[in-house]
Design an enzyme around this catalytic site. Structure first.
Site, PDB file in Angstrom:
ATOM      1  N   ASP A   1      -1.376   8.855  -0.435  1.00 53.66           N
ATOM      2  CA  ASP A   1      -1.370  10.135  -1.147  1.00 53.66           C
ATOM      3  C   ASP A   1      -2.180  11.088  -0.282  1.00 53.66           C
ATOM      4  O   ASP A   1      -3.386  10.907  -0.121  1.00 53.66           O
ATOM      5  CB  ASP A   1      -2.019   9.937  -2.534  1.00 53.66           C
TER       6      ASP A   1
ATOM      7  N   HIS B   1     -26.246  16.770   3.788  1.00 54.21           N
ATOM      8  CA  HIS B   1     -27.375  17.506   4.351  1.00 54.21           C
ATOM      9  C   HIS B   1     -27.652  16.990   5.754  1.00 54.21           C
ATOM     10  O   HIS B   1     -27.429  15.810   6.034  1.00 54.21           O
ATOM     11  CB  HIS B   1     -28.599  17.282   3.438  1.00 54.21           C
TER      12      HIS B   1
ATOM     13  N   GLU C   1     -22.573  30.935   4.034  1.00 54.26           N
ATOM     14  CA  GLU C   1     -23.436  30.938   5.210  1.00 54.26           C
ATOM     15  C   GLU C   1     -24.860  30.538   4.859  1.00 54.26           C
ATOM     16  O   GLU C   1     -25.321  30.773   3.754  1.00 54.26           O
ATOM     17  CB  GLU C   1     -23.430  32.331   5.854  1.00 54.26           C
TER      18      GLU C   1
ATOM     19  N   HIS D   1      -5.546   9.133   0.906  1.00 54.87           N
ATOM     20  CA  HIS D   1      -6.023   7.824   0.456  1.00 54.87           C
ATOM     21  C   HIS D   1      -4.857   6.989  -0.034  1.00 54.87           C
ATOM     22  O   HIS D   1      -3.774   7.509  -0.299  1.00 54.87           O
ATOM     23  CB  HIS D   1      -7.058   7.988  -0.667  1.00 54.87           C
ATOM     24  N   CYS D   2      -5.089   5.689  -0.175  1.00 54.85           N
ATOM     25  CA  CYS D   2      -4.082   4.810  -0.756  1.00 54.85           C
ATOM     26  C   CYS D   2      -4.101   5.020  -2.267  1.00 54.85           C
ATOM     27  O   CYS D   2      -5.143   5.258  -2.858  1.00 54.85           O
ATOM     28  CB  CYS D   2      -4.379   3.358  -0.410  1.00 54.85           C
TER      29      CYS D   2
ATOM     30  N   HIS E   1       0.856  -1.186   0.000  1.00 50.60           N
ATOM     31  CA  HIS E   1       0.000   0.000   0.000  1.00 50.60           C
ATOM     32  C   HIS E   1       0.891   1.235   0.000  1.00 50.60           C
ATOM     33  O   HIS E   1       2.109   1.134   0.134  1.00 50.60           O
ATOM     34  CB  HIS E   1      -0.887   0.036   1.254  1.00 50.60           C
TER      35      HIS E   1
ATOM     36  N   MET F   1      -9.567   2.617   2.215  1.00 49.54           N
ATOM     37  CA  MET F   1      -8.291   3.303   2.466  1.00 49.54           C
ATOM     38  C   MET F   1      -8.361   4.805   2.176  1.00 49.54           C
ATOM     39  O   MET F   1      -7.830   5.297   1.187  1.00 49.54           O
ATOM     40  CB  MET F   1      -7.181   2.636   1.650  1.00 49.54           C
TER      41      MET F   1
ATOM     42  N   THR G   1     -27.685  22.245   1.867  1.00 47.60           N
ATOM     43  CA  THR G   1     -27.020  21.027   1.373  1.00 47.60           C
ATOM     44  C   THR G   1     -25.722  21.456   0.725  1.00 47.60           C
ATOM     45  O   THR G   1     -25.717  22.408  -0.061  1.00 47.60           O
ATOM     46  CB  THR G   1     -27.910  20.329   0.321  1.00 47.60           C
TER      47      THR G   1
ATOM     48  N   HIS H   1      -3.628  14.770   0.201  1.00 48.52           N
ATOM     49  CA  HIS H   1      -3.882  15.968  -0.601  1.00 48.52           C
ATOM     50  C   HIS H   1      -3.299  17.223   0.061  1.00 48.52           C
ATOM     51  O   HIS H   1      -3.299  18.288  -0.541  1.00 48.52           O
ATOM     52  CB  HIS H   1      -5.391  16.125  -0.844  1.00 48.52           C
TER      53      HIS H   1
ATOM     54  N   HIS I   1     -28.136  13.553   0.407  1.00 48.31           N
ATOM     55  CA  HIS I   1     -29.495  13.853  -0.050  1.00 48.31           C
ATOM     56  C   HIS I   1     -29.801  13.288  -1.443  1.00 48.31           C
ATOM     57  O   HIS I   1     -30.894  13.479  -1.970  1.00 48.31           O
ATOM     58  CB  HIS I   1     -29.774  15.360   0.011  1.00 48.31           C
TER      59      HIS I   1
ATOM     60  N   HIS J   1      -8.352  -0.105  -3.797  1.00 51.45           N
ATOM     61  CA  HIS J   1      -7.817   0.194  -2.458  1.00 51.45           C
ATOM     62  C   HIS J   1      -8.696   1.223  -1.755  1.00 51.45           C
ATOM     63  O   HIS J   1      -8.948   1.127  -0.558  1.00 51.45           O
ATOM     64  CB  HIS J   1      -6.372   0.686  -2.561  1.00 51.45           C
TER      65      HIS J   1
HETATM   66 CU    CU Z   1      -3.770   0.225  -0.359  1.00 52.65          CU
END
Ligand code: CU
Ligand code: HEM
Length: 446
Positions: free
Chosen positions: A87, A230, A249, A124-125, A84, A138, A253, A89, A279, A133
């Site tokens: 990553d 929502h 503000e 995430h993987c 595995h 993951m 949703t 962000h 929703h 994955h």
């Molecule tokens: Cu993985």
């Protein structure tokens, strides 16, 4: 900013989040994340092999501040079956850390990055097949607070949506393998918050008191579906749109993209059960994308005078937020007494050890895992097949005219079990019906 001190990051499993950063200075932040592949319950009676960051779906919540230097160590538990990586962000750099963190079972990898932008980010993987994955659980969130921190609120929670694809249809019991074709078709059997249908209901419901301000860190792992997030019976006072600086503000949703996040805040003014949903509403009531926030306190008839039918949406039964640990694979020292027993034991071993890659009908996954169904490679040489299982296999091979150039790790199972699983494989899916014995396996082991 000078990074002077070092501290170990507090990691939490959903729905909890670590302590706010407050006024602390930027630091070197040590994050130790462990990957665990664990069987858990997707909904009552439906088992699933989750792949997790830190033993929960979504994975452990990471809380940092802008300017931190994060030293990230990713450990892949030796009982796991697959390599595995991660990553994030929040990383500025190639692959978000994916290449530097690619790690085999029983190994760990360290890399570091500096948090340049504040915001709420998904991790995430990113190991091939990436979608698989992610679909197996993951993903998670990392919050990078701005200097001085987010404004304090009364309650903070961690909620993350994900879509799941199972061989059986929604509700079909037993251990359900991942279904690649349904995932490609974006035809989800389950859409859930916090990893299971009961991930945010029953005992896993979140709570607040009238008058408190609640902040939800909401992520969407996907892999496919965009969430129309929502809360039934509330209006978001503030939404940090897509997890960034822009604050909108009075929102009903908010859209949360796959691989994206949002921070929502609202003051709860009346008691009752607020219902968190996607929703896209069939997902909520038919596929599991439903959570509960129980609010206790004094009623305010001016704000809401109607009958509050508390509990009407509460599904039955307790749920899980942490996946229970899989039982140790019991070495079957009792030899199979017949061909039928070999097939029965062999199928169990296949479902525990092989199907994640070779899939439930031995069909494999194109460009990633070769088929065992009707496999010319398998049928040509039984000793070579035994060796693939006991020693592992790497380098280019050709199976039914398709090239594969990947790595299969050696399977940690007894000779008896290797004999049973290969007998099962050879006598399934159009293969050559060989019977493999413990003696044949021991001969290859030498
Ligand atoms: Cu993985
Ligand atoms: C190749 C069997 C578990 C990944 C093979 C082959 C066999 C085999 C017979 C040779 C190619 C073929 O006939 O299609 C098994 C059995 C397993 C098992 C019986 C369980 C006991 C796994 C797992 C993975 C995996 C868990 C994923 C981590 C692969 C890969 C190859 C392969 C990538 C191709 C290797 C290369 O490109 O050189 N497997 N396998 N296998 N297997 Fe498995």
């Amino acid at each position: 900013i000078t990074v002077s001190q070092e501290m170990v990051a507090e990691l939490t499993s959903p729905p909890h989040v670590p302590t706010p950063i407050g006024r602390r200075k930027a630091k070197k932040l040590i994050v130790n994340m462990e990957i665990l592949e664990q069987e858990g319950e997707l909904t009552s009676g439906v088992r699933y092999n989750y792949w997790t960051f830190g033993g929960s779906v979504p994975g452990s919540f990471i809380r940092a501040r802008v300017g931190d230097e994060i030293e990230f160590t990713l450990s892949n538990h030796p009982d796991n079956k697959l390599p595995h990586n991660i990553d994030l962000h929040a990383v500025t750099g190639p692959g978000g850390g994916a290449e530097s963190s690619f790690v085999a079972p029983g190994h760990e990898k360290t890399f570091s990055f500096k948090t340049l932008n504040p915001g709420l980010f998904v991790y995430h993987c990113a190991t091939a097949p990436v979608g698989m994955h992610i679909a197996n659980g993951m993903y998670g969130l990392i919050l990078v607070e701005p200097e001085g921190g987010l404004e304090p609120v009364d309650k903070e929670y961690y909620v993350m949506q994900g879509d799941f694809y199972t061989k059986g249809k929604n509700g079909e019991r037993g251990l359900q393998p991942f279904d690649m074709q349904k995932a490609v078709d974006e035809n989800a059997d389950y859409v859930v918050f916090n990893g299971s249908v009961d991930g945010l209901t029953g005992d896993n419901a979140i709570t607040a008191k009238v008058g408190e301000t609640v902040r939800l860190f909401v992520g969407n792992g996907g892999p496919n579906l965009v969430s129309s997030f929502h809360v039934i019976g509330e209006i978001f006072d503030k939404v940090y749109v897509e997890g960034g600086d822009l604050i909108n503000e009075n929102i009903q949703t908010t859209l949360i993209p796959a691989g994206g996040a949002a921070i929502v805040e609202f003051r709860v003014d009346v008691p009752g059960s607020l219902v968190l949903v996607d929703h896209s509403i069939f997902r909520a009531f038919n596929k599991g994308a439903l959570g509960i926030l129980n609010v206790e306190g004094e009623e305010d008839k001016k704000i809401y005078s109607g009958e509050i039918r508390e509990g009407i949406y509460l599904p039955e039964g307790p749920g899980i937020q942490n996946m229970p640990t899989t039982d140790e694979v019991v070495e079957s020292e009792i030899p199979a007494k017949s061909f039928e027993e070999q097939m029965k034991f062999g199928k169990q071993i296949y479902m525990q050890n092989c199907f994640a890659c070779h899939q439930s009908e031995g069909q494999g996954i194109p460009n990633a895992f070769p088929p065992l169904a009707n496999s010319d490679y398998l049928n040509a040489d039984v000793d070579r097949a035994i060796s693939a299982v006991v020693n592992g296999l790497s380098g280019e091979i050709t199976v039914n005219g398709e090239k594969y150039n990947s790595v299969m790790t050696r399977q940690m199972i007894s000779s008896e079990e290797v004999a049973n699983v290969l007998t099962y494989v050879y006598n399934s899916w159009g293969n050559s019906k060989k019977v493999v014995t413990k003696e044949m396996v021991d001969k290859v082991k030498g």
